[in-house]
Write an enzyme that holds these catalytic residues in place. Structure first.
Site, PDB file in Angstrom:
ATOM      1  N   GLN A   4       0.821  -1.214   0.000  1.00 61.12           N
ATOM      2  CA  GLN A   4       0.000   0.000   0.000  1.00 61.12           C
ATOM      3  C   GLN A   4       0.854   1.263   0.000  1.00 61.12           C
ATOM      4  O   GLN A   4       0.335   2.361  -0.201  1.00 61.12           O
ATOM      5  CB  GLN A   4      -0.981  -0.018   1.178  1.00 61.12           C
ATOM      6  CG  GLN A   4      -0.320   0.057   2.539  1.00 61.12           C
ATOM      7  CD  GLN A   4      -1.310  -0.166   3.691  1.00 61.12           C
ATOM      8  OE1 GLN A   4      -1.689  -1.291   3.977  1.00 61.12           O
ATOM      9  NE2 GLN A   4      -1.723   0.911   4.347  1.00 61.12           N
ATOM     10  N   CYS A  62      -5.345   0.202   3.404  1.00 61.68           N
ATOM     11  CA  CYS A  62      -5.398  -1.227   3.716  1.00 61.68           C
ATOM     12  C   CYS A  62      -6.763  -1.812   3.408  1.00 61.68           C
ATOM     13  O   CYS A  62      -6.883  -2.913   2.886  1.00 61.68           O
ATOM     14  CB  CYS A  62      -5.044  -1.456   5.177  1.00 61.68           C
ATOM     15  SG  CYS A  62      -6.104  -0.572   6.336  1.00 61.68           S
ATOM     16  N   HIS A 122      -6.748  -2.170  11.349  1.00 61.63           N
ATOM     17  CA  HIS A 122      -6.064  -2.543  10.105  1.00 61.63           C
ATOM     18  C   HIS A 122      -6.880  -3.615   9.389  1.00 61.63           C
ATOM     19  O   HIS A 122      -7.460  -4.486  10.031  1.00 61.63           O
ATOM     20  CB  HIS A 122      -4.662  -3.048  10.436  1.00 61.63           C
ATOM     21  CG  HIS A 122      -3.804  -3.305   9.228  1.00 61.63           C
ATOM     22  ND1 HIS A 122      -3.706  -2.410   8.177  1.00 61.63           N
ATOM     23  CD2 HIS A 122      -3.003  -4.350   8.901  1.00 61.63           C
ATOM     24  CE1 HIS A 122      -2.880  -2.910   7.263  1.00 61.63           C
ATOM     25  NE2 HIS A 122      -2.440  -4.084   7.683  1.00 61.63           N
TER      26      HIS A 122
END
Ligand SMILES: *[C@@H]1O[C@H](CO)[C@@H](O)[C@H](O)[C@H]1NC(C)=O
Ligand SMILES: *[C@@H]1O[C@H](CO)[C@@H](O)[C@H](O)[C@H]1NC(C)=O
Length: 541
Positions: free
Chosen positions: A338, A344, A483
């Protein structure tokens, strides 16, 4: 005989002084280069006007898609960040980055390294140009970084800068960076680059989140001169990572955090817990600070199940194998990166879509994360480009948008851009999506029956430093998730039934974790891996 000795001496000194003169450039220049991150597959065109004599710099990326304008002269005292957000150009004045002391935030970032301590290494051809090159290497906490600088033999014009070493985003894994200089004009700048653009006459006031707007600080890609006299390991750390603090108080409090982090890492590594940790450049940040800078704003997953209208229910309960891995069937694309964008969630979504496409078409097609980052502004539940979102919102948003394009047609930029979705080029359309219960057995059935799953978890500091092995940490949360990743399998680590794992695909390049993957505890919903599980259904077209 005397003459011969004299000749030998002259000859020797000629050989010794045969190194070509080291290139030196002024502190004012205009340059155009391509910044490549091979691990992320990124090639970013830059135009930079650097002028230390007047404390000003303009950094222009992708032809103005992202701009950083520093003007610290007598009449101005501002840094402007001009980016695309909500599908339009916006300007932020003196954007706050809580972790960079004001003095450091104001300092310009050169895009040519200072070669003072470098060594002449030889001649080599770069991009078809005959070059001389100089090199440098340094070792920080058992990791060596290598630097090379290439200049054209006759003119000493910069041709290429190459670095491999500790990455500049997480500082936790190896990375590679290349700058290919195509234009370099010393002692001159383009004055028009320093004109404050109209969009900055009325700067934005609301800032969604600190992430993603950060332009790479090239000075972090160049070696820091090491303070050889530093006697405490904290002073060495400061000099190795180019850290500066504004006050004695800050110095002492950072030193304290650093010592605590070092202790944790050393204790961890000496206990042989099954996975290893490495020191990196964030060693002077408390984890809360790291979290606020590099991870998503925390998502509360507590109500995921209650809020779902149609939770996925298995029609049949299959008997499940002891290990299962979607990679073996070809349903998982290679590890991506990324880079410096808080995207993410887009990688998690795209991984799940790629899996579904593989299952219905029998072949893998890579879909576009950039399409997700750029185009979710009109979605029923808005996403924030490089500033984050949640996967279910994107599935909803993609249904609304009318499809998703392929990676090939809509490549990754690593910054938020204008929405370039073209319906005629869509590679797939999304029919709906499912939320899955947090029951581990149901998640395994869903993974087995339906394909790779989009999941989220709570990254804690030991996870950021993860470099392989069986990962277990009981300090992370099951409900505050920060995340997003892709779940692709399960098993028992090295066949040991006391070490059940989920196999997780991350988006931090192959240089993080175990070739980009992680074997993480499958006990008691550790770190919330089953708290917010979703997967999409594609239209059959
Ligand atoms: C570096 O490696 C040595 C030898 O393997 C080890 O003893 C030491 O603890 C390592 N240092 C760090 C900071 O990881
Ligand atoms: C999925 O879960 C989210 C909460 O995480 C909820 O807001 C959403 O409505 C759910 N979607 C469906 C289709 O049930």
């Amino acid at each position: 005989m005397k003459q011969l000795i004299l000749f030998a001496l002259v000859f020797a000194s000629l050989v010794l002084s045969a190194d070509p003169p080291k290139p030196t450039y002024s502190n004012k220049y205009h340059t155009e280069f391509i910044f490549s991150l091979p691990y992320a597959g990124l090639n970013e065109p830059y135009v930079v006007d650097f002028d230390e004599t007047k404390s000003r710099e303009n950094i222009n990326i992708y032809n103005g898609l992202v701009r950083n304008l520093y003007l610290y002269d007598a009449t101005n005292d501002a840094r402007y960040e001009i980016i695309i957000t909500q599908d339009k150009q916006s300007c932020f004045k003196n954007p706050v980055d809580h972790l960079t002391p004001p003095k450091e935030a104001k300092s310009l970032t050169p895009v040519i390294p200072d070669l003072t301590d470098w060594t002449y290494t030889g001649a080599k051809v770069r991009r078809g140009i005959q070059c001389n090159y100089w090199s440098y290497q340094d070792t920080q906490y058992n990791t060596t970084s290598y630097y090379e600088f290439y200049a054209e033999v006759n003119s000493n014009q910069p041709v290429q800068y190459w670095m491999t070493g500790v990455d500049v985003v997480f500082g936790s894994h190896y990375d590679e960076y290349i700058l290919d200089y195509y234009v370099f004009q010393d002692k001159t700048v383009d004055e028009s680059a320093f004109v404050v653009p109209d969009v900055c006459k009325k700067p934005e006031t609301e800032i969604p989140h600190v992430f993603g707007r950060n332009v790479v600080q090239f000075k972090n890609l160049f070696p820091k001169s090491i303070n050889k006299k530093a006697n405490s390991r904290f002073d060495r750390f400061m000099s190795q990572f180019g850290k500066k603090y504004d006050s004695r108080e800050e110095y002492l409090s950072r030193k304290n955090i650093f010592e605590n982090n070092m202790k944790k890492i050393e204790e961890h590594n000496s206990q042989n817990k099954g996975y290893s940790m490495k020191m990196n450049k964030y060693a002077d940040l408390s984890f809360d600070e790291f979290r606020s800078l590099y991870l998503l704003p925390t998502i509360d997953a507590e109500k995921h199940e209650q809020l779902s209208q149609n939770l996925w229910e298995p029609e049949t309960l299959y008997s499940l194998p002891e290990t299962f891995d979607w990679r073996k069937y070809g349903a998982v694309s290679p590890i991506k990166d990324q880079a410096t964008c808080g995207s993410c969630y887009a990688f998690s979504v795209i991984g799940a879509l790629e899996g579904q496409h593989f299952l219905s078409h029998g072949k893998l097609l890579e879909f576009s994360e950039q399409n997700v980052i750029d185009c979710m502004w009109n979605a029923p539940h808005k996403s924030w480009g490089c500033d984050g979102s949640e996967q279910w919102k994107v599935f909803d948003g993609l249904m609304n948008l009318g499809g998703i394009m392929s990676e090939e047609d809509y490549p990754y930029l690593g910054v938020t851009g204008y929405c370039g979705f073209d319906k005629t080029k869509k590679a797939a359309t999304i029919h709906s999506y499912y939320n899955v219960s947090n029951d581990e057995q149901i998640v395994m059935q869903a993974l087995y029956q339906m394909g790779p799953l989009a999941v989220s978890y709570d990254v804690v500091s030991s996870n950021v430093y993860y470099s392989g092995g069986y990962y277990e940490d009981d300090t992370c949360s099951k409900t505050s998730l920060n995340h997003a990743v892709l779940m692709v399998g399960w098993g028992n680590y090295q066949g040991d039934p006391t070490k059940p794992y989920w196999l997780i695909k991350n988006s931090w390049s192959t240089h993080w974790g175990d070739e980009g993957y992680m074997y993480i505890s499958r006990k008691n919903n550790d770190c919330g891996f089953t708290s917010q599980v979703t997967y999409p259904i594609l239209n059959r077209d």
